[in-house]
Design an enzyme around this catalytic site. Structure first.
Site, PDB file in Angstrom:
ATOM      1  N   CYS A 146      38.217  59.114   6.932  1.00 27.80           N
ATOM      2  CA  CYS A 146      38.002  60.552   6.769  1.00 27.80           C
ATOM      3  C   CYS A 146      38.302  61.022   5.357  1.00 27.80           C
ATOM      4  O   CYS A 146      37.775  62.044   4.914  1.00 27.80           O
ATOM      5  CB  CYS A 146      38.849  61.324   7.772  1.00 27.80           C
ATOM      6  SG  CYS A 146      40.553  60.758   7.828  1.00 27.80           S
TER       7      CYS A 146
ATOM      8  N   LYS B  48      46.240  59.405  24.211  1.00 29.13           N
ATOM      9  CA  LYS B  48      44.879  59.017  24.575  1.00 29.13           C
ATOM     10  C   LYS B  48      44.231  58.365  23.369  1.00 29.13           C
ATOM     11  O   LYS B  48      43.794  59.032  22.429  1.00 29.13           O
ATOM     12  CB  LYS B  48      44.026  60.211  25.006  1.00 29.13           C
ATOM     13  CG  LYS B  48      42.666  59.762  25.600  1.00 29.13           C
ATOM     14  CD  LYS B  48      41.622  60.861  25.630  1.00 29.13           C
ATOM     15  CE  LYS B  48      40.784  60.928  24.397  1.00 29.13           C
ATOM     16  NZ  LYS B  48      39.908  59.727  24.170  1.00 29.13           N
TER      17      LYS B  48
ATOM     18  N   GLU C 232      29.582  64.531   6.533  1.00 30.42           N
ATOM     19  CA  GLU C 232      30.392  63.313   6.602  1.00 30.42           C
ATOM     20  C   GLU C 232      29.524  62.189   7.178  1.00 30.42           C
ATOM     21  O   GLU C 232      29.107  62.248   8.326  1.00 30.42           O
ATOM     22  CB  GLU C 232      31.617  63.572   7.483  1.00 30.42           C
ATOM     23  CG  GLU C 232      32.676  62.519   7.372  1.00 30.42           C
ATOM     24  CD  GLU C 232      33.953  62.891   8.112  1.00 30.42           C
ATOM     25  OE1 GLU C 232      35.040  62.525   7.641  1.00 30.42           O
ATOM     26  OE2 GLU C 232      33.876  63.546   9.170  1.00 30.42           O
TER      27      GLU C 232
ATOM     28  N   GLU D 186      44.001  66.611  12.150  1.00 25.73           N
ATOM     29  CA  GLU D 186      43.524  65.926  10.948  1.00 25.73           C
ATOM     30  C   GLU D 186      42.068  65.619  11.224  1.00 25.73           C
ATOM     31  O   GLU D 186      41.748  64.806  12.100  1.00 25.73           O
ATOM     32  CB  GLU D 186      44.355  64.665  10.685  1.00 25.73           C
ATOM     33  CG  GLU D 186      44.104  64.071   9.311  1.00 25.73           C
ATOM     34  CD  GLU D 186      43.089  62.951   9.360  1.00 25.73           C
ATOM     35  OE1 GLU D 186      41.926  63.205   8.932  1.00 25.73           O
ATOM     36  OE2 GLU D 186      43.419  61.855   9.814  1.00 25.73           O
TER      37      GLU D 186
END
Length: 475
Positions: free
Chosen positions: A279, A170, A379, A245
């Site tokens: 990231c 996906k 973040e 992750e």
């Protein structure tokens, strides 16, 4: 004929079970340029059934057969390289040079790494009289993000196939077209029916159904920590393996013995690469208090040299961020940095002055940041760098590790032994000394809330395998 509104299941392009369309937005114009279909549980069931049916035969293919397939995939990938780069550039706003040299390149590099790793991988070992064998875990659900589409698709699909697994992919519904092109690559390469399947859709209607499906043996997810927690909870009911992750807030410690000009300039470039949407970006720059003001001047000069604009221009260095949602989140955090008392060195709220549409963010540097500020803890996922002063090395290490994340850390020093010593103190899955080249054979994954499991090359193949002990084998 376009496959944008179709799914790839059991070797065929098929319509969704229930018609539902979603506009795909070009973030440089804020306008829809195509549509995809959104899947449902029925589509997931069909794809998982295809993968389950294909698994018995594919899992016992030889190393040579799987290498032949992966090499064919790489060949077709290279044939479609420009199509992939163009797709990434339009769907996520990556400057075309970056889309070619980083985004599309990453997919190629991971396929090459998986092939090399499979050539050398040992699937069995005799320990005394016990034979230890590593076997494909089964049907794997692969859920990938929008920020590095081909990087994450290939660094999951390639090692899963190398291990003998069958997969359902996906891609992100925000940046889905490169995933469709990749599915076309898999078809053209002659991937056996059911070995690779792709269903587009959102997290609740497709991703969570995949994660909880009783016929899925493993989920490999890359995305936010918030979404990763949902995936893990959903997968727990069927006790399947979950590799994740997730987010990061990586520290970049510039030690006093580093070349400050080079260390700061490359640190800004590393943070702002991919428009800050990585990231593992070095988003917290830690500098000695006595060098703080000089570091701000270097960072400002570097940031103001970035060319922000049309992704189609080869002159552009920073394109837009991917969506209105991301743009608004970044703007809110820039505002928070100002309100909490950080020094706004350059950039700030709003678009660059020469741009009146598109999700463009002004390259932003904050100084005098303390580690309790939101811009140091959350973040941001945009071209925003926080520079934090430290008093001594112990404090720098303490600040670097004072985060719920642990994906990466960066150390700069002209004394390599010094950098190595500090690296041993970092609570992070990857530590990068003096801005090394990307190594697709290094393990990639996080400590703490940055996830579990490791990706890239043989590390990833390992994660897609079960271990069986056949006791008495050598008696």
């Amino acid at each position: 004929m376009s496959n944008h509104t179709k799914f790839y299941i059991n070797g065929e392009w098929v319509d969704p079970a229930v018609p539902a369309l979603l506009d795909v937005i070009d973030p440089s114009t804020e306008e829809a340029y195509t549509r995809i279909s959104l899947g449902s549980a029925a589509d997931v069931n069909r794809a998982v059934a295809a993968a389950r049916a294909a698994f018995p035969a594919f899992s016992v293919t030889t190393r040579t057969e799987r290498l032949t397939l992966l090499r064919r995939i790489l060949e077709v990938y290279n044939d479609r390289f420009e199509d992939i780069a163009q797709a990434v550039s339009q769907e996520m706003g990556a400057p075309i040079s970056w889309a070619r040299d980083a985004q599309a390149w990453a997919g190629r590099a991971h396929m090459e790494a998986a092939i090399k790793a499979l050539e050398d991988y040992s699937f069995s070992e005799l320990r005394g009289t016990t034979m230890v064998v590593k076997e494909a875990i089964g049907v794997c659900a692969l859920i990938t993000p929008w920020n590095w589409p081909l990087n994450q698709i290939v660094c999951k699909v390639a090692p899963a196939l190398a291990a003998g697994c069958t997969v359902v992919l996906k891609p992100s519904e925000i940046a889905p077209i490169s995933g469709i092109v990749f599915a076309e690559v898999m078809e053209a390469a002659g991937t056996p029916k059911g070995v690779f399947n792709m269903v587009n859709g959102n997290g609740p209607d497709v991703g969570q159904v995949m994660a909880g499906h009783p016929d899925v043996d493993m989920v490999s997810f890359t995305g936010s920590t918030r979404a990763g927690i949902i995936v893990a909870k959903t997968a727990a009911d069927t006790v399947k393996r979950v590799a994740q992750e997730l987010g990061g807030k990586s520290a970049n410690i510039i030690l006093p013995d580093a070349d400050l000009e080079i260390a700061v300039r490359k640190g800004v470039e590393g943070c702002f690469g991919n428009s800050g949407q990585s990231c593992d970006a070095p988003t917290r720059m830690l500098v000695s208090r006595g060098q703080h003001d000089e570091a701000l001047a270097i960072a400002r000069k570097t940031a103001e040299g970035f060319v922000v604009g049309d992704p189609r221009s080869t002159e552009t260095v920073l394109g837009p961020v991917v969506s209105r949602l991301q743009f608004d989140k970044i703007q809110a955090l820039i505002d928070a940095g100002i309100q909490e008392g950080a020094t706004l060195v350059t950039g700030g709220p709003g678009r660059p002055e020469h741009l009146n549409r598109g999700y463009y963010v002004r390259p932003t540097i904050f100084g005098n940041v303390s580690n309790d500020m939101r811009i140091a803890r959350e973040e941001i996922f945009g071209p925003v760098l926080s520079i934090l002063p430290y008093d001594d090395e112990e404090q720098a290490i303490e600040i670097a590790n004072d985060t719920v994340y642990g994906l990466a850390a960066y150390i700069q020093s002209q004394d390599l032994e010094h950098a190595r010593r500090v690296a041993t103190r970092m609570r992070a899955g990857s530590v990068y000394l003096n801005y090394p080249d990307w190594d697709t054979f290094a393990p990639f994954g996080g400590y703490k809330q940055s996830g579990n499991g490791r990706e890239y090359a043989d590390w990833a193949i390992h994660d897609f395998l079960e271990i069986k002990g056949i006791v008495g084998y050598g008696a």
